[in-house]
Design a protein around this motif. Sequence first.
Motif, PDB file in Angstrom:
ATOM      1  N   VAL A   1       0.846  -1.193   0.000  1.00  0.00           N
ATOM      2  CA  VAL A   1       0.000   0.000   0.000  1.00  0.00           C
ATOM      3  C   VAL A   1       0.880   1.241   0.000  1.00  0.00           C
ATOM      4  O   VAL A   1       1.789   1.378   0.823  1.00  0.00           O
ATOM      5  N   GLN A   2       0.602   2.140  -0.900  1.00  0.00           N
ATOM      6  CA  GLN A   2       1.292   3.431  -0.933  1.00  0.00           C
ATOM      7  C   GLN A   2       0.271   4.512  -0.587  1.00  0.00           C
ATOM      8  O   GLN A   2      -0.866   4.468  -1.042  1.00  0.00           O
ATOM      9  N   LEU A   3       0.717   5.452   0.224  1.00  0.00           N
ATOM     10  CA  LEU A   3      -0.155   6.528   0.666  1.00  0.00           C
ATOM     11  C   LEU A   3       0.426   7.861   0.224  1.00  0.00           C
ATOM     12  O   LEU A   3       1.607   8.121   0.444  1.00  0.00           O
ATOM     13  N   GLN A   4      -0.411   8.682  -0.359  1.00  0.00           N
ATOM     14  CA  GLN A   4       0.010  10.011  -0.823  1.00  0.00           C
ATOM     15  C   GLN A   4      -0.848  11.053  -0.155  1.00  0.00           C
ATOM     16  O   GLN A   4      -2.036  11.183  -0.457  1.00  0.00           O
ATOM     17  N   ALA A   5      -0.233  11.814   0.741  1.00  0.00           N
ATOM     18  CA  ALA A   5      -0.943  12.879   1.439  1.00  0.00           C
ATOM     19  C   ALA A   5      -0.755  14.194   0.702  1.00  0.00           C
ATOM     20  O   ALA A   5       0.297  14.453   0.113  1.00  0.00           O
ATOM     21  N   SER A   6      -1.771  15.023   0.755  1.00  0.00           N
ATOM     22  CA  SER A   6      -1.711  16.331   0.110  1.00  0.00           C
ATOM     23  C   SER A   6      -2.647  17.284   0.831  1.00  0.00           C
ATOM     24  O   SER A   6      -3.426  16.886   1.701  1.00  0.00           O
ATOM     25  N   GLY A   7      -2.549  18.558   0.458  1.00  0.00           N
ATOM     26  CA  GLY A   7      -3.445  19.554   1.012  1.00  0.00           C
ATOM     27  C   GLY A   7      -2.823  20.477   2.039  1.00  0.00           C
ATOM     28  O   GLY A   7      -3.471  21.425   2.486  1.00  0.00           O
ATOM     29  N   GLY A   8      -1.594  20.195   2.411  1.00  0.00           N
ATOM     30  CA  GLY A   8      -0.938  21.068   3.368  1.00  0.00           C
ATOM     31  C   GLY A   8      -0.616  22.412   2.757  1.00  0.00           C
ATOM     32  O   GLY A   8      -0.748  22.625   1.551  1.00  0.00           O
ATOM     33  N   GLY A   9      -0.202  23.337   3.610  1.00  0.00           N
ATOM     34  CA  GLY A   9       0.164  24.651   3.126  1.00  0.00           C
ATOM     35  C   GLY A   9       0.356  25.620   4.262  1.00  0.00           C
ATOM     36  O   GLY A   9       0.417  25.246   5.431  1.00  0.00           O
ATOM     37  N   LEU A  10       0.449  26.874   3.891  1.00  0.00           N
ATOM     38  CA  LEU A  10       0.635  27.971   4.851  1.00  0.00           C
ATOM     39  C   LEU A  10      -0.685  28.733   4.978  1.00  0.00           C
ATOM     40  O   LEU A  10      -1.212  29.220   3.973  1.00  0.00           O
ATOM     41  N   VAL A  11      -1.193  28.798   6.191  1.00  0.00           N
ATOM     42  CA  VAL A  11      -2.427  29.525   6.444  1.00  0.00           C
ATOM     43  C   VAL A  11      -2.242  30.399   7.676  1.00  0.00           C
ATOM     44  O   VAL A  11      -1.298  30.224   8.445  1.00  0.00           O
ATOM     45  N   GLN A  12      -3.175  31.307   7.866  1.00  0.00           N
ATOM     46  CA  GLN A  12      -3.154  32.153   9.053  1.00  0.00           C
ATOM     47  C   GLN A  12      -4.009  31.520  10.145  1.00  0.00           C
ATOM     48  O   GLN A  12      -4.905  30.711   9.877  1.00  0.00           O
ATOM     49  N   ALA A  13      -3.713  31.897  11.352  1.00  0.00           N
ATOM     50  CA  ALA A  13      -4.472  31.390  12.490  1.00  0.00           C
ATOM     51  C   ALA A  13      -5.964  31.672  12.288  1.00  0.00           C
ATOM     52  O   ALA A  13      -6.340  32.759  11.834  1.00  0.00           O
ATOM     53  N   GLY A  14      -6.763  30.678  12.617  1.00  0.00           N
ATOM     54  CA  GLY A  14      -8.199  30.803  12.470  1.00  0.00           C
ATOM     55  C   GLY A  14      -8.743  30.265  11.165  1.00  0.00           C
ATOM     56  O   GLY A  14      -9.955  30.063  11.030  1.00  0.00           O
ATOM     57  N   GLU A  15      -7.856  30.023  10.217  1.00  0.00           N
ATOM     58  CA  GLU A  15      -8.291  29.527   8.915  1.00  0.00           C
ATOM     59  C   GLU A  15      -8.414  28.006   8.927  1.00  0.00           C
ATOM     60  O   GLU A  15      -8.157  27.350   9.938  1.00  0.00           O
ATOM     61  N   SER A  16      -8.817  27.478   7.787  1.00  0.00           N
ATOM     62  CA  SER A  16      -9.069  26.037   7.671  1.00  0.00           C
ATOM     63  C   SER A  16      -8.248  25.428   6.543  1.00  0.00           C
ATOM     64  O   SER A  16      -7.840  26.121   5.606  1.00  0.00           O
ATOM     65  N   LEU A  17      -8.024  24.141   6.660  1.00  0.00           N
ATOM     66  CA  LEU A  17      -7.383  23.345   5.625  1.00  0.00           C
ATOM     67  C   LEU A  17      -8.007  21.964   5.628  1.00  0.00           C
ATOM     68  O   LEU A  17      -8.439  21.479   6.689  1.00  0.00           O
ATOM     69  N   THR A  18      -8.007  21.342   4.464  1.00  0.00           N
ATOM     70  CA  THR A  18      -8.434  19.950   4.375  1.00  0.00           C
ATOM     71  C   THR A  18      -7.309  19.124   3.774  1.00  0.00           C
ATOM     72  O   THR A  18      -6.846  19.426   2.671  1.00  0.00           O
ATOM     73  N   LEU A  19      -6.875  18.137   4.503  1.00  0.00           N
ATOM     74  CA  LEU A  19      -5.859  17.218   4.015  1.00  0.00           C
ATOM     75  C   LEU A  19      -6.531  15.996   3.398  1.00  0.00           C
ATOM     76  O   LEU A  19      -7.596  15.565   3.852  1.00  0.00           O
ATOM     77  N   SER A  20      -5.880  15.460   2.391  1.00  0.00           N
ATOM     78  CA  SER A  20      -6.348  14.235   1.752  1.00  0.00           C
ATOM     79  C   SER A  20      -5.216  13.228   1.728  1.00  0.00           C
ATOM     80  O   SER A  20      -4.039  13.606   1.668  1.00  0.00           O
TER      81      SER A  20
END
Length: 121
Positions: A1-20
């Motif tokens: 099984v290979q896993l590929q994570a994505s969705g990270g980044g630079l955000v400001q406090a209080g903001e949202s992100l979704t990782l996959s």
Amino acid sequence: VQLQASGGGLVQAGESLTLSCVASGRSVSSYAMGWFRQAPGKEREFVASISWNGGMTSYADPVKGRFTISRDNAKNTVYLQMNSLSAEDTAVYYCAVGLSFTGVDGRYHYWGQGTQVTVSS
């Protein structure tokens, strides 16, 4: 099984992100999946886990009420919705697959490469 994570980044406090995290090589629909993170100078820590069918979820105390783990077995993918991010959430986030629904990283057999999340305050 290979896993590929994505969705990270630079955000400001209080903001949202979704990782996959997309799994390839075989179906992970019968496996538990989890997210862990490692901040600079700290040990890797449990963030969230989800059972094979999504019926059970578990969260580390620091993220309860802010993060939501979910999965789409048809897409062989697990997600981590992160809201109200703070500087303390800055870390490399890793997805993992294992037989057991647990927060213990040693019980996970397959790991992704990690995706960086940086939250500026």
